[in-house]
Design a protein around this motif. Structure first.
Motif, PDB file in Angstrom:
ATOM      1  N   THR A   1       0.697  -1.226  -0.070  1.00  0.00           N
ATOM      2  CA  THR A   1      -0.107   0.094  -0.010  1.00  0.00           C
ATOM      3  C   THR A   1       0.750   1.333  -0.014  1.00  0.00           C
ATOM      4  O   THR A   1       0.663   2.084  -0.930  1.00  0.00           O
TER       5      THR A   1
ATOM      6  N   ASP B   1      -5.337  -1.061  -5.354  1.00  0.00           N
ATOM      7  CA  ASP B   1      -4.964  -1.666  -4.195  1.00  0.00           C
ATOM      8  C   ASP B   1      -5.851  -2.731  -3.723  1.00  0.00           C
ATOM      9  O   ASP B   1      -7.038  -2.481  -3.042  1.00  0.00           O
ATOM     10  N   GLU B   2      -5.802  -4.092  -3.822  1.00  0.00           N
ATOM     11  CA  GLU B   2      -6.547  -5.027  -3.384  1.00  0.00           C
ATOM     12  C   GLU B   2      -7.986  -4.618  -3.963  1.00  0.00           C
ATOM     13  O   GLU B   2      -8.988  -4.725  -3.023  1.00  0.00           O
TER      14      GLU B   2
HETATM   15 MG   LIG Z   1      -2.125  -2.680   1.998  1.00  0.00          MG
END
Ligand SMILES: [Mg+2]
Ligand SMILES: Nc1ncnc2c1ncn2[C@@H]1O[C@H](COP(=O)(O)OP(=O)(O)OP(=O)(O)O)[C@@H](O)[C@H]1O
Lengths: 500, 226
Positions: free
Chosen positions: B49, B169-170
């Motif tokens: 992240t 991000d994910e």
């Molecule tokens: Mg993360």
């Protein structure tokens, strides 16, 4: 979706928030509006009253101030109480030239004569009557005029009911022409146009054998007056409230003539008395002669319109050198007589500022709460790369939009609120005012010409276009300011913390 | 070699732990090209992240440099990187809740300084439709859409600004397996059909299998996973 569209969507779709803000602004708007309405109502009442009054500013001794100073100063002799002389009067006239139509002052004089009888009002008991004829003759006051439409006429305290007023030339030459009250004329069988022969007598001042002693006659001279007109004294509003004193009766007994003639009469008496006086007193007399070099106060400036009063005072005040001289206007009287209104106004002015101040505080806190609640949304704008100033613009538009709607709603209710606030406040005021004493001089044009009752009758809640505009401006400024203060929160936002 | 879409040079990043600088990224070097689908794998806490937030200009670069189409991050305003170079897709969608799907997309079109077509509304509708959201759903408030639908809206939003780089991000962290497959297909299509540079952080090796390039973040270093 530009900033405005976003703001509109936010305002219309987040109804609970909008409603809360609306209610807050509505309440604040009512407070602010009623403050403004009351301020304006008092102001416009004052204006309306003053507009109808003669456009006169009176230059007078500031007796209250002198009194105050006397108590402070060790030696009152040191106080330089001086009357403005004619040069200074000219300067003042120059400074206020744009506003002055004319100015008038009234020299004082007197004659003692047997040729005229007093007028005795019917309803007055003779006991209270003036002076018994002591054999010396009756004492009559003389009042001078400097302009044809002299103060008494200008302030509409009297009108010429028969004959005419002075000609400018008569004033310039100091002609012995007089106006007198109808009553006095009737008493003496005089008509306008009559010539009256008056014998003025001078008596010795000192009565060697005490007050009972007949004063010795020094000299007597005859003057021929022409009675050019008769005066009808009119009821002045507000007068009945105030003590009918000497002054009121005196006006019937006074002979109104030119300042020039009074000056002539004074120099005659000076001449006669000087010969009679012992050495030391003669000197004093000579000093007194200086007084003739100054216009008799009050000097009344007749302005073009009563709207000029404040401007005139502003432009003339710096020129007046004597600290013991003041300019008095009807405005001052309004302040005094309409005290309940005026004090209501000042209460309201304070509460207005408090209302604005606390509105900013309350709104700032509420809006800050709203922003914190919208943290996510604000983070999204930042993550999308929106400029912070645009984000702030959006929230300002939102607050302003709702603020103006709330303000508009409050516009409808605020009038009623201010009406009842006025009533409430006026009811709690002490209406039994101390009687404002009417100036003892009948020629004082700045004596109050209205009373509280009249003022209260005139008072009505009103709202001008200007006040509506300033009301909106205040609400707008308040909400914008509150939103800007709370928007410092936006500046500190970190999108990463919010989003990731 | 032509200029890479994103070039990362000696990028290091630390978090301050009292007086101590705890480095999460150490001297990372890598580059990303248009038309390719990248995934970044790594253990929890490995700095994925952090890396993405630096690429997306959501955080300030401390050491090293990131180049966007040859321009150093130092010469660009982070805000303008966000609105003109990268589009981000988050795990929790991050949509504006009081706006419709369409409006969310159009907000991004308004913010960017990139060229967007004149008839924005139609473009936005088509884009949403392309991602499986017909007009009826496009006109719904996003809170009334399913998680998968919301994520597609957020992909459409990232794409609507005509940026070259899509950072996610994910993105499938909150959706079921079927939806995950659909979203992966979208990313693949974006890279291959629309020649975007797509960088996706994921825990899922299944997604990684679909990627053109797989990067691994381990102990602060980025390594290519062949
Ligand atoms: Mg993360
Ligand atoms: N704001 C911060 N302040 C201090 N330390 C942080 C901060 N953000 C992240 N970290 C730390 O940096 C390291 C990397 O965090 P990061 O969020 O980049 O990991 P990640 O790879 O995304 O993990 P995950 O897979 O769980 O999402 C972690 O040890 C984390 O605790």
């Amino acid at each position: 979706m530009n900033v405005l569209q976003r703001a509109l969507a936010s305002m219309t779709r987040k109804k609970a928030k909008s409603l809360i803000l609306l209610i807050i602004v509505f309440v604040l708007g009512n407070i602010m509006l009623s403050s403004l309405v009351i301020m304006q109502s008092v102001d416009s009442t004052r204006e309306a009253m003053l507009r109808e009054l003669p456009p006169i500013v009176s230059m007078q001794m500031d007796n209250e101030y002198i009194q105050e100073k006397m108590e402070e100063v060790d030696d009152p002799q040191e106080m330089d109480i001086r009357l403005p002389d004619f040069d200074e009067l000219e300067e003042i006239e120059e400074a206020g030239r744009d506003y002055i139509r004319a100015y008038d002052y009234s020299a004082h004089g007197s004659i003692t004569t047997k040729s005229l009888d007093y007028y005795q009002p019917e309803d007055e008991s003779t006991e209270r009557g003036m002076v018994e004829d002591s054999g010396e003759g009756q004492y009559f006051t003389l009042r001078g005029a400097q302009i044809p439409q002299f103060t008494l006429l200008e302030v509409e305290e009297a009108r010429v009911s028969q004959g005419r007023t002075f000609e400018p030339q008569e004033i310039e030459e100091g002609k012995p022409v007089i106006l007198m009250s109808e009553e006095l004329a009737e008493e003496n069988d005089i008509m306008a146009g009559d010539h009256v022969l008056v014998e003025n007598k001078w008596h010795e001042i000192d009565r060697p054998g005490g007050p009972d002693d007949e004063p010795e006659l020094i000299d007597a001279r005859e003057y021929e007056f022409e009675v050019i007109g008769l005066l009808d004294f009119l009821d002045v509003p507000g007068e009945e409230d105030h003590a009918h004193g000497m002054s009121d009766r005196e006006k019937y007994q006074t002979l109104y003539t030119t300042n020039g003639f009074i000056a002539e009469l004074q120099s005659d008496s000076m001449e006669i008395m000087r010969d009679e006086l012992p050495e030391e007193q003669r000197e004093m007399m000579e000093q007194q002669e200086d007084i003739v070099e100054s216009p008799q106060l009050p000097v009344n400036f007749v302005l073009n319109t009563s709207e000029d009063i404040n401007d005139f005072v502003d432009s003339v005040e710096p020129v007046i050198e004597q600290e013991y001289i003041k300019l008095s206007t009807q405005q001052d009287n309004f302040q005094q007589i309409a005290e309940p209104l005026e004090s209501m106004r000042s209460i309201i002015v304070y509460s207005f500022y408090i209302a604005v101040g606390s509105s900013i505080l309350v709104l700032t806190l509420v809006l800050l709460g709203f922003l914190k609640d919208r943290q996510k949304e604000l983070g999204i704008y930042l993550a999308l790369g929106e400029k912070k100033k645009k984000i702030i613009a959006q929230v300002v538009v939102e607050a302003l939009g709702i603020g103006l709607i709330g303000a508009t709603l409050a516009l409808f209710t605020g009038m009623f609120v201010s009406d009842s606030i006025s009533e409430m406040l006026l009811a709690t005021q002490d209406m039994d005012l101390e009687e404002v004493s009417r100036s003892s001089s009948i020629m004082d044009p700045t004596a109050p010409r209205f009373d509280l009752e009249g003022v209260m009758e005139q008072y009505s809640v009103s709202l001008s276009f200007i006040s509506i505009v300033s009301y909106y401006a205040v609400i707008a400024a308040t909400t914008v300011l509150a939103q800007l203060i709370s928007s410092t929160y936006i500046l500190r936002l970190d999108p990463k913390k919010i989003m990731m | 070699m032509a200029t890479a879409t994103i070039n990362v040079n000696n990028l290091s990043h630390y978090y301050q732990d009292g007086d101590y600088r705890r480095y999460v990224l150490r001297q990372v070097n890598c580059s990303f090209e248009k038309g390719r689908f990248y995934t970044i794998l790594g253990q929890s806490g490995s700095g994925k992240t952090t890396f993405m937030s630096l690429l997306g200009a959501m955080d300030t670069v401390q050491e090293g440099e990131i180049q966007y189409q040859g321009y150093s991050h130092k010469s660009l305003d982070p805000n303008s990187i966000r609105r003109n170079y990268t589009g981000m897709v988050f795990q929790n969608y991050n949509l504006i809740t009081y706006l419709t799907a369409l409006e969310n997309v159009m907000v991004a079109m308004e913010v960017t300084e990139n060229r967007v077509p004149e008839d924005r509304q139609n473009v936005a509708y088509n884009l949403l439709d392309y991602f499986g959201l017909p007009r009826s759903k496009a006109n719904r408030l996003v809170t009334r859409l399913s998680g998968g639908e919301q994520q597609r809206v957020s992909i459409a939003r990232a794409l609507a600004t005509n940026v070259d780089v899509i950072l996610a991000d994910e993105p499938t962290g909150n959706v079921d397996a079927d939806t995950e497959d659909e979203i992966v297909e979208i990313f693949k299509a974006l890279a291959h059909e629309h020649s975007k540079c797509v960088i996706v952080v994921t825990h899922s090796s299944e997604i990684a299998r679909e990627a053109d390039v797989v990067l691994k973040l381990y102990k602060g270093s980025m390594t290519l996973d062949e």
